[in-house]
Design an enzyme around this catalytic site. Structure first.
Site, PDB file in Angstrom:
ATOM      1  N   LYS A 225      -0.779   6.781   6.340  1.00  0.00           N
ATOM      2  CA  LYS A 225      -1.719   5.657   6.196  1.00  0.00           C
ATOM      3  C   LYS A 225      -3.159   6.078   6.478  1.00  0.00           C
ATOM      4  O   LYS A 225      -3.426   7.046   7.181  1.00  0.00           O
ATOM      5  CB  LYS A 225      -1.273   4.502   7.095  1.00  0.00           C
ATOM      6  CG  LYS A 225       0.024   3.885   6.539  1.00  0.00           C
ATOM      7  CD  LYS A 225       0.047   2.403   6.524  1.00  0.00           C
ATOM      8  CE  LYS A 225       1.208   1.915   5.661  1.00  0.00           C
ATOM      9  NZ  LYS A 225       2.053   0.951   6.356  1.00  0.00           N
ATOM     10  N   ARG A 259       9.699   3.856   8.820  1.00  0.00           N
ATOM     11  CA  ARG A 259       9.608   3.869   7.346  1.00  0.00           C
ATOM     12  C   ARG A 259       8.694   5.025   6.958  1.00  0.00           C
ATOM     13  O   ARG A 259       7.496   4.987   7.255  1.00  0.00           O
ATOM     14  CB  ARG A 259       9.052   2.516   6.872  1.00  0.00           C
ATOM     15  CG  ARG A 259       8.958   2.376   5.369  1.00  0.00           C
ATOM     16  CD  ARG A 259       8.371   1.021   4.974  1.00  0.00           C
ATOM     17  NE  ARG A 259       8.293   0.903   3.530  1.00  0.00           N
ATOM     18  CZ  ARG A 259       7.301   1.383   2.793  1.00  0.00           C
ATOM     19  NH1 ARG A 259       6.270   1.994   3.357  1.00  0.00           N
ATOM     20  NH2 ARG A 259       7.326   1.239   1.479  1.00  0.00           N
TER      21      ARG A 259
END
Ligand code: HH2
Length: 293
Positions: A225, A259
């Protein structure tokens, strides 16, 4: 409130005594880190198989990108990406999750036998709550975000980001429980990178343990991210070290499901973490480390 030690997820009861690795399969041309890599159905199925060999405990298939600024797809466009891959993914012996915000996609995926609905909008599309409530045993991941992906990075004005995430996730979980969903079907996600600045994401991570008071297991998605890039200056394809560090921090602060895009590397990191005293992963009673994923 004590958390469930398992996640009831369709055909499976996922054991949360050890951390679970959810492998990401983006069937999208425009995902932020791997857009276009798996848009061919056969290549995508091979990728699913590889992730399972790498030790993925769960597969999460998505047909629509949620990156900031991403365009919304129609149901038919999103389903055209998922439909050719889901049946093969469902035959691999691990729980299969569908990453979608649309009730109609959830309905079609559940009809095929998908085990989990992973919704970054926490089942706020019309009819989504009822659909999941009527299903006998599908698992669900309810995530915090504000607004739609297109404009979410303008919605970062919080008094106290952790408190807001806590209240939102608590309300969403209780809404499902009040419709008759058993608590062991619900997993919550703070939504790192969704309508939050880098500073807010890291603050939320430092205080993630507070969310455990809600009484549900936590799933987190830090993989690649942009906040990791903001901190390290690394481009999206150079964020594996940051992703692993954030994943282990999330575990330390109580997360049970990770995840991730890089399943093999995450499984290695978990083995070392467990051998160093981290909780549970692949460790037998006498301390030997199994090779299991
Ligand atoms: N992050 C993304 C997508 N879905 N679901 C949950 N529960 N938690 C997350 O943090 C999360 C998620 C974004 O990552 P990715 O799927 O790689 O990108 P894109 O949305 O661009 O396909």
């Amino acid at each position: 409130m004590t958390q469930s030690r398992h996640w009831q997820a369709g055909r499976f009861q996922i054991d949360l005594a050890r951390p679970q690795v959810m492998g990401i399969v983006n069937l999208t041309p425009d995902s932020f880190s791997d857009g276009g890599a798996w848009t061919d159905a056969q290549v995508a199925v091979e990728h699913c198989e590889q992730l399972v060999r790498d030790g993925a405990d769960i597969l999460d298939l998505g047909g629509e990108s949620t990156r900031p600024g991403a365009a919304r797809l129609s149901v038919e466009e999103e389903w055209a990406r998922l439909a050719p891959v889901l049946p093969a993914a469902l035959s691999l012996g691990v729980p299969v999750s569908v990453d979608t915000c649309k009730t109609e996609i959830m309905r079609r995926a559940l009809d095929l036998g998908v085990d989990i609905v992973n919704d970054v909008q926490a089942l706020r599309d019309a009819g989504a709550e009822a659909l999941l409530a009527q299903h006998p045993n599908a698992g669900m991941c309810l995530m915090h975000m504000r607004g739609e992906p297109a404009a979410m990075q303008q919605l970062t004005d919080y008094q106290d980001v952790t408190r807001e995430v806590f209240e939102f996730l608590g309300q969403r979980a209780e809404a499902m429980v009040s419709l008759g969903v058993s608590r062991d079907r619900i997993v919550l996600d703070p939504g790192y990178g969704f309508a939050k600045t880098a500073a807010q994401n890291f603050e939320l991570q430092r205080r993630q343990g507070e969310l455990l008071a809600l009484g549900y297991p936590l799933l987190v998605g830090w993989s690649r991210k942009s906040s990791l890039g903001a901190l390290t200056g690394r481009a999206v394809d150079e964020r594996l070290p940051g992703s692993l560090a954030a994943a282990l921090a999330a575990l330390t602060h109580g997360a049970r499901v990770l995840r991730v895009h890089d399943v093999a590397a995450t499984v290695d990191a978990l083995k070392v973490w467990a051998a160093c005293g981290g909780e549970g992963y692949g460790m037998s009673e006498n301390g030997a480390i199994s090779s299991g994923g």
